[in-house]
Design an enzyme around this catalytic site. Structure first.
Site, PDB file in Angstrom:
ATOM      1  N   GLN A 110     -30.884   3.744 -12.738  1.00 39.82           N
ATOM      2  CA  GLN A 110     -30.583   3.471 -14.006  1.00 39.82           C
ATOM      3  C   GLN A 110     -29.493   4.472 -14.470  1.00 39.82           C
ATOM      4  O   GLN A 110     -28.576   4.101 -15.100  1.00 39.82           O
ATOM      5  CB  GLN A 110     -31.676   3.772 -14.898  1.00 39.82           C
ATOM      6  CG  GLN A 110     -32.855   2.474 -14.683  1.00 39.82           C
ATOM      7  CD  GLN A 110     -32.202   1.154 -15.355  1.00 39.82           C
ATOM      8  OE1 GLN A 110     -31.402   0.718 -14.878  1.00 39.82           O
ATOM      9  NE2 GLN A 110     -32.755   0.851 -16.414  1.00 39.82           N
ATOM     10  N   ALA A 136     -40.287  12.016 -18.821  1.00 39.06           N
ATOM     11  CA  ALA A 136     -40.797  12.229 -20.368  1.00 39.06           C
ATOM     12  C   ALA A 136     -41.611  13.337 -20.285  1.00 39.06           C
ATOM     13  O   ALA A 136     -41.783  14.124 -21.187  1.00 39.06           O
ATOM     14  CB  ALA A 136     -41.367  11.018 -20.838  1.00 39.06           C
ATOM     15  N   GLU A 153     -38.575   1.818 -26.629  1.00 38.12           N
ATOM     16  CA  GLU A 153     -39.334   0.862 -25.688  1.00 38.12           C
ATOM     17  C   GLU A 153     -39.392   1.359 -24.352  1.00 38.12           C
ATOM     18  O   GLU A 153     -39.177   0.765 -23.259  1.00 38.12           O
ATOM     19  CB  GLU A 153     -38.657  -0.794 -25.678  1.00 38.12           C
ATOM     20  CG  GLU A 153     -39.662  -1.615 -25.347  1.00 38.12           C
ATOM     21  CD  GLU A 153     -39.065  -3.073 -25.532  1.00 38.12           C
ATOM     22  OE1 GLU A 153     -39.006  -3.900 -24.757  1.00 38.12           O
ATOM     23  OE2 GLU A 153     -38.876  -3.417 -26.979  1.00 38.12           O
ATOM     24  N   HIS A 157     -44.469   2.782 -20.647  1.00 33.11           N
ATOM     25  CA  HIS A 157     -44.445   3.242 -19.252  1.00 33.11           C
ATOM     26  C   HIS A 157     -45.002   4.644 -19.027  1.00 33.11           C
ATOM     27  O   HIS A 157     -45.368   5.059 -17.721  1.00 33.11           O
ATOM     28  CB  HIS A 157     -43.190   3.026 -18.619  1.00 33.11           C
ATOM     29  CG  HIS A 157     -42.447   1.623 -18.691  1.00 33.11           C
ATOM     30  ND1 HIS A 157     -43.108   0.744 -18.846  1.00 33.11           N
ATOM     31  CD2 HIS A 157     -41.007   1.302 -18.916  1.00 33.11           C
ATOM     32  CE1 HIS A 157     -42.275  -0.401 -18.852  1.00 33.11           C
ATOM     33  NE2 HIS A 157     -41.168   0.064 -18.914  1.00 33.11           N
TER      34      HIS A 157
END
Length: 278
Positions: A110, A136, A153, A157
């Site tokens: 990504q 995160a 969003e 996850h």
């Protein structure tokens, strides 16, 4: 000030590695314009035919909702956790005049795509945009580095919301705000994960994790953040998302069950905000 530092890839769940790596979720036409979110459709007339222009508007508007909730002001520094292809970072630079935008993602593929998609901006604004790899729950960033932390969003996850909240609190300056948009169960009823797994493949395969929205708000409180606020925006997300999905999937197919799950009171879409005390 582009950050091309290559770090060892943090641990990530295999389904996340596949979906955002070889699977390239963002390459599907349902995510038009390089964004990867369900959209905020309040400004779109759902009774008219939907085209890519309206779809991109919905995804941009979701970012605008989150950035407004974060109270971002010109000249401030913002971190996006789970930045994907950096489209939200680009919108932030374009519309909010920050001093610096940092896009962070756990997935190296990504980040590679983000640097390609935002190559012009990285050349034009080398002091105001960078991309870094990090989880995160373990952010490779300095204490008090940011005025705002946003996540659009991606929190569905995150395997550990408590660790995420602690990291957000750590990297925020005093008075800084965190704003998270994602979907969560409406309560902590023990049957919710099983109910969602029966309806939606993304919960069945573990890509999305079924947790109550209170898990995030309580994690923020536990991390010492204050002014925690939970706002439901599902009325402006789910009907538009379902209307857009109808271009590819018939009623009764699993992607159309997002709206069904919302209407059945199983889960909703929220913006959750909190402030680091001074």
């Amino acid at each position: 000030m582009t950050d091309d530092t290559q770090r060892a890839c943090p641990d990530m769940r295999p389904v996340v590695r596949e979906t955002y790596g070889p699977g390239d979720l963002g390459g599907h036409p349902i995510f038009a314009g390089g964004f990867i979110n369900f959209g905020y459709w309040q400004a779109v007339d759902l009774d008219l035919p939907l085209h890519e222009e309206q779809r991109i508007r919905s995804q941009e508007d979701l970012y605008r909702q989150v950035l407004a909730a974060a109270g971002l002001l010109p000249g401030q520094r913002v971190l996006e956790v789970g930045c994907g292809l950096g489209m939200g970072c680009a919108l932030t630079l374009r519309e909010y005049a920050p001093a610096m935008v940092t896009g962070m993602d756990i997935h190296p593929e990504q980040l590679r795509r983000a640097r390609e998609a935002q190559a012009d901006l990285l050349r034009q604004e080398p002091q105001r945009l960078r991309f870094v790899q990090g989880a995160a729950e373990e952010m490779p960033l300095a204490v008090g580095e940011f005025d705002a932390v946003i996540s659009v969003e991606a929190a569905q996850h995150f395997p550990d919301l408590t660790a995420f909240a602690a990291q957000a609190a750590r990297v925020l300056r005093p008075g800084g705000r965190v704003a998270v948009a994602s979907f969560f169960t409406v309560d902590d009823a023990p049957q919710r994960p099983e109910e969602l797994a029966k309806l939606l493949d993304t919960f069945a395969n573990g890509l999305d994790i079924a947790r109550p929205v209170a898990a995030l708000s309580q994690a923020f409180t536990g991390a010492g953040l204050g002014e925690v606020r939970v706002e439901s925006i599902g009325a402006h997300v789910w009907p538009g998302w379902d209307r857009w999905l109808s271009r590819w999937w018939a009623p009764g197919t699993w992607p159309r069950n997002f709206l069904r799950a919302y209407q059945g009171g199983l889960f909703d879409y929220y913006v959750v905000t909190a402030v680091r005390g001074r």
